[in-house]
Design an enzyme around this catalytic site. Structure first.
Site, PDB file in Angstrom:
ATOM      1  N   CYS A   1       0.832  -1.214   0.258  1.00  0.00           N
ATOM      2  CA  CYS A   1       0.183   0.198   0.022  1.00  0.00           C
ATOM      3  C   CYS A   1       1.070   1.367  -0.148  1.00  0.00           C
ATOM      4  CB  CYS A   1      -0.862  -0.437   1.491  1.00  0.00           C
ATOM      5  SG  CYS A   1      -1.455   1.508   1.967  1.00  0.00           S
TER       6      CYS A   1
ATOM      7  N   CYS B   1       0.313   3.733   3.107  1.00  0.00           N
ATOM      8  CA  CYS B   1       0.395   3.527   3.993  1.00  0.00           C
ATOM      9  C   CYS B   1       2.007   4.373   4.650  1.00  0.00           C
ATOM     10  CB  CYS B   1       0.242   2.384   4.207  1.00  0.00           C
ATOM     11  SG  CYS B   1      -1.436   1.829   3.804  1.00  0.00           S
TER      12      CYS B   1
END
Length: 114
Positions: A39, A42
Site C-alpha cells: 500500500c 500507507c
C-alpha cells in the site's frame, strides 16, 4: 519494508494480540492503523504517524496491524480500504478515518476525539 519507517513508539499488533494491546487498554486511547506492505499511501503516511507518536507520547497509544497477515480483525471491524485509522477508547471505536490523512486533517481528527 515499512519497518524502517516506523519508530519504536508504534506497536505492531496481530489478530492474536489485538484484544490485549487495543481493547484492554484503559490508560489511554489507542490509534490503530490498518496497513499492508504493497500500500503506497500507507508508506507515505508512515512518517506522519511517527511524528504523531512523538508529539502525543503518553496521551495516545499507536498500533499498526498488517491486513495481509491478519485477516480476522479488519473483517470484524469492517475495514474496506487502507490505510484506515481507528481510534479506540475503552475497547470501543470512537472515530474512524479512511485514507492517508494530511497532518492538517490528522491533528483535528485526534484532538476532537481524545
Amino acid at each position: 519494508g515499512l519497518d524502517r519507517f516506523m519508530g519504536e513508539k508504534i506497536i505492531n499488533v496481530t489478530d492474536a494480540t489485538f484484544k490485549l494491546e487495543v481493547l484492554n487498554e484503559v490508560e489511554r486511547p489507542v490509534l490503530v492503523m490498518y496497513w499492508a506492505e504493497w500500500c503506497g499511501p500507507c508508506v507515505t503516511f508512515a512518517p506522519l504517524l511517527d511524528d504523531i507518536a512523538r508529539n502525543y507520547d503518553g496521551r495516545l497509544k499507536i498500533c499498526r496491524l498488517n491486513v495481509e497477515d491478519n485477516k480476522a480483525t479488519p473483517l470484524e471491524y469492517g475495514v474496506q480500504a487502507i490505510p484506515n485509522l481507528m481510534l479506540f477508547k475503552g475497547g470501543t471505536v470512537k472515530a474512524t478515518a479512511e485514507g492517508a490523512l494530511r497532518k492538517s486533517q490528522l491533528i483535528p481528527f485526534l484532538d476532537n476525539n481524545l
